[in-house]
Motif scaffolding. Structure first.
Motif, PDB file in Angstrom:
ATOM      1  N   THR A  57       0.950  -1.003  -0.054  1.00  0.00           N
ATOM      2  CA  THR A  57       0.025  -0.053  -0.146  1.00  0.00           C
ATOM      3  C   THR A  57       1.075   1.278   0.006  1.00  0.00           C
ATOM      4  O   THR A  57       0.655   2.145  -0.657  1.00  0.00           O
ATOM      5  CB  THR A  57      -0.978  -0.117   1.232  1.00  0.00           C
ATOM      6  OG1 THR A  57      -1.818  -1.087   1.291  1.00  0.00           O
ATOM      7  CG2 THR A  57      -1.802   1.278   1.213  1.00  0.00           C
ATOM      8  N   ALA A  60       2.957   1.998  -3.183  1.00  0.00           N
ATOM      9  CA  ALA A  60       2.098   2.450  -4.219  1.00  0.00           C
ATOM     10  C   ALA A  60       1.796   3.809  -4.063  1.00  0.00           C
ATOM     11  O   ALA A  60       1.850   4.895  -5.050  1.00  0.00           O
ATOM     12  CB  ALA A  60       0.758   1.832  -4.094  1.00  0.00           C
ATOM     13  N   PRO A 108       3.754  -2.306  -7.321  1.00  0.00           N
ATOM     14  CA  PRO A 108       3.268  -1.164  -8.293  1.00  0.00           C
ATOM     15  C   PRO A 108       4.273  -1.188  -9.382  1.00  0.00           C
ATOM     16  O   PRO A 108       5.570  -1.350  -9.215  1.00  0.00           O
ATOM     17  CB  PRO A 108       3.205   0.021  -7.438  1.00  0.00           C
ATOM     18  CG  PRO A 108       3.183  -0.686  -6.034  1.00  0.00           C
ATOM     19  CD  PRO A 108       3.671  -1.692  -5.797  1.00  0.00           C
ATOM     20  N   GLN A 428      -8.121  -4.250  -5.277  1.00  0.00           N
ATOM     21  CA  GLN A 428      -8.244  -3.392  -6.290  1.00  0.00           C
ATOM     22  C   GLN A 428      -7.756  -1.680  -5.656  1.00  0.00           C
ATOM     23  O   GLN A 428      -7.598  -0.922  -6.560  1.00  0.00           O
ATOM     24  CB  GLN A 428      -9.670  -3.440  -6.743  1.00  0.00           C
ATOM     25  CG  GLN A 428      -9.979  -4.716  -7.398  1.00  0.00           C
ATOM     26  CD  GLN A 428      -9.058  -5.004  -8.692  1.00  0.00           C
ATOM     27  OE1 GLN A 428      -8.651  -4.228  -9.381  1.00  0.00           O
ATOM     28  NE2 GLN A 428      -8.583  -6.452  -8.600  1.00  0.00           N
ATOM     29  N   ARG A 432      -3.292  -0.570  -4.350  1.00  0.00           N
ATOM     30  CA  ARG A 432      -2.864   0.365  -5.174  1.00  0.00           C
ATOM     31  C   ARG A 432      -3.070   1.892  -4.572  1.00  0.00           C
ATOM     32  O   ARG A 432      -2.684   2.566  -5.125  1.00  0.00           O
ATOM     33  CB  ARG A 432      -3.889   0.242  -6.277  1.00  0.00           C
ATOM     34  CG  ARG A 432      -3.843  -0.880  -7.015  1.00  0.00           C
ATOM     35  CD  ARG A 432      -4.719  -1.080  -7.881  1.00  0.00           C
ATOM     36  NE  ARG A 432      -5.000  -2.410  -8.941  1.00  0.00           N
ATOM     37  CZ  ARG A 432      -5.419  -2.727 -10.133  1.00  0.00           C
ATOM     38  NH1 ARG A 432      -6.451  -1.798 -10.457  1.00  0.00           N
ATOM     39  NH2 ARG A 432      -5.520  -3.702 -10.643  1.00  0.00           N
TER      40      ARG A 432
END
Length: 450
Positions: A57, A60, A108, A428, A432
């Motif tokens: 997390t 990203a 990412p 999702q 991200r």
């Protein structure tokens, strides 16, 4: 020639060749061999240690902040797991494969994946050491290492998992054994444990108990089963509102709860579990089991023990308000590895990520962090195959509920949120860097009054 360790980028190829030839002739070429540590050094604006929920997390979010190529995440595992799914896997409601994705698929794009383990921290020099004694330097460091399971602290484990009738939803190697033990249950004691240590998702040890109880009812075995919850805690749940709701369920379903009972030994060959009485040191009690679900003791990862970034217990020492390290202003922590005084859940990580993102933004501008984390965490208490009590609360163990309904009641809608919506949010949005918890929606749901 002693300066040949680093050649000027302005030198032409033929000049370099001449210098090298001269060095060889003079015998001074040995100075070209740099030490392994200095030769292997890498630098990134942001280094994220750990590729779990918090690490992915934040990597990203940081990539969007400082740009591609300037962020690295250090993670040795090839597979990333959505661990909240394992409650349902152990209860036979989901397949283990549905909780897994290749780590490469969740890193990412533009973020460097360093597939290695962290061996040590040197925050004074702004670097960390990984495998092969390699050093990674950083401007900012985010520690998201999760925690460590300690099955070995229970005598007879982990080798006891080679026997049937024993499982654990906390490990990818043992979660399917829980479902097998439940299916094979005939009659006797079904025992579920809670350890005398910090625990990630503290509600999970009893979620599988409620699922098991319902399964045994549906398969006609409940009359021959004693459902027992042996917990080292003195309460069924830390927040009174939800504890009261769970106590009603426990009474209705004739579940036996033994408080201050801590599992210290498993004898899988004769199906016995030994518990110590925490109120009476030295006193133990042996339980026969037909099924045993073990929640292991947990603690900080080894690399954090006695580390300069950790407190005396080994947890990353951060401010509970803004997640910035208390001593090193360019170091931050998130998730299970920190000493934040709240439950260790994926929902907590989501809320923490939003605060940490704002904290780092201000630190990068040489400003003081102003956002405050309220300790928000959530625990969807699965009480059946279609029922969930959605517990949400803060640092003060007070309910901090998102929906304008009584979340202390079992609801089918909350089960579908747990089983279907939350995995979508995780894969999702959270990973991200787009989900920071339900705080913005809470005010809307409560018309601005919460």
């Amino acid at each position: 020639m002693a300066t040949l360790g680093v050649m000027s980028p302005g030198l032409h190829v033929h000049q370099c060749t001449q210098l090298l030839r001269a060095a060889i002739q003079s015998g001074s070429c040995r100075t070209l061999h740099m030490s392994p540590r200095s030769a292997a050094k890498e630098y990134y604006d942001v280094v994220v240690v750990g590729g779990g929920a918090g690490g992915i997390t934040m990597s990203a979010r940081m990539k969007r902040k400082v740009g591609a190529g300037k962020v690295a995440v250090i993670e040795p595992s090839e597979t990333h797991y959505y661990q909240p799914m394992w409650t349902l896997v152990g209860g036979g409601a989901k397949k283990l494969a549905s909780s897994a994705r290749p780590t490469a698929s969740v890193i990412p794009s533009g973020v460097k994946w360093i597939k290695s383990e962290v061996k040590g921290f040197d925050p004074e020099k702004n670097c960390i050491r990984i495998d092969d004694d390699k050093e990674i330097s950083y401007k900012y460091l985010i520690i998201a290492l999760g925690l460590k399971l300690h099955y070995e602290k229970i005598k007879g484990l982990p080798e006891g998992f080679n026997y049937p009738k024993i499982g654990s939803n906390y490990s990818v190697q043992t979660v399917e054994k829980t479902w097998k033990a439940l299916q094979d249950f005939k009659k006797g004691n079904a025992i579920f444990t809670f350890p005398n240590s910090p625990v990630k998702c503290a509600g999970a040890p009893q979620k599988i108990m409620y699922l098991s109880e319902e399964y045994l009812r549906k398969t006609g075995k409940r009359a021959d089963a004693n459902i027992i919850f042996n917990t080292s805690s003195g309460v069924i749940f830390g927040v009174k509102k939800y504890a009261d709701a769970l106590q009603k369920i426990i009474k209705e379903r004739n579940i036996q709860v033994n408080y201050k009972h801590n599992l210290i030994e498993v004898r899988p060959d004769i199906q016995e579990a030994v518990f110590e009485n925490l109120d009476k040191p030295g006193e133990t009690k042996v339980f026969q089991y037909e099924m045993l679900h073990v929640t292991p003791p947990m603690g900080p990862p080894d690399v954090l023990m006695n580390s300069p970034v950790s407190d005396a217990a080994g947890w990353v020492d951060v401010s509970k308000d803004n997640l910035q390290h208390k001593k090193y202003p360019n170091v931050f922590g998130i998730g299970d590895c920190t000493n934040l005084p709240t439950s260790k859940t994926a929902a907590a990580i989501a809320a923490q990520s939003a605060v940490l993102n704002k904290t780092i933004s201000l630190v990068m501008k040489n400003q003081s962090p102003s956002s405050k984390y309220d300790g928000y965490t959530s625990c969807p208490l699965v009480t059946g195959y279609r029922k969930v009590i959605l517990a949400e609360f803060d640092y003060n163990q007070q309910p901090l509920e998102t929906f304008p309904i009584d979340q202390g009641k079992e609801r089918r809608t909350m089960y579908h949120m747990k089983a279907d919506m939350m995995p979508f949010l995780y894969w999702q949005l959270l990973l991200r860097g787009y989900w920071g918890g339900p705080a913005p929606y809470r005010k809307i749901m409560h018309l601005g009054f919460k």
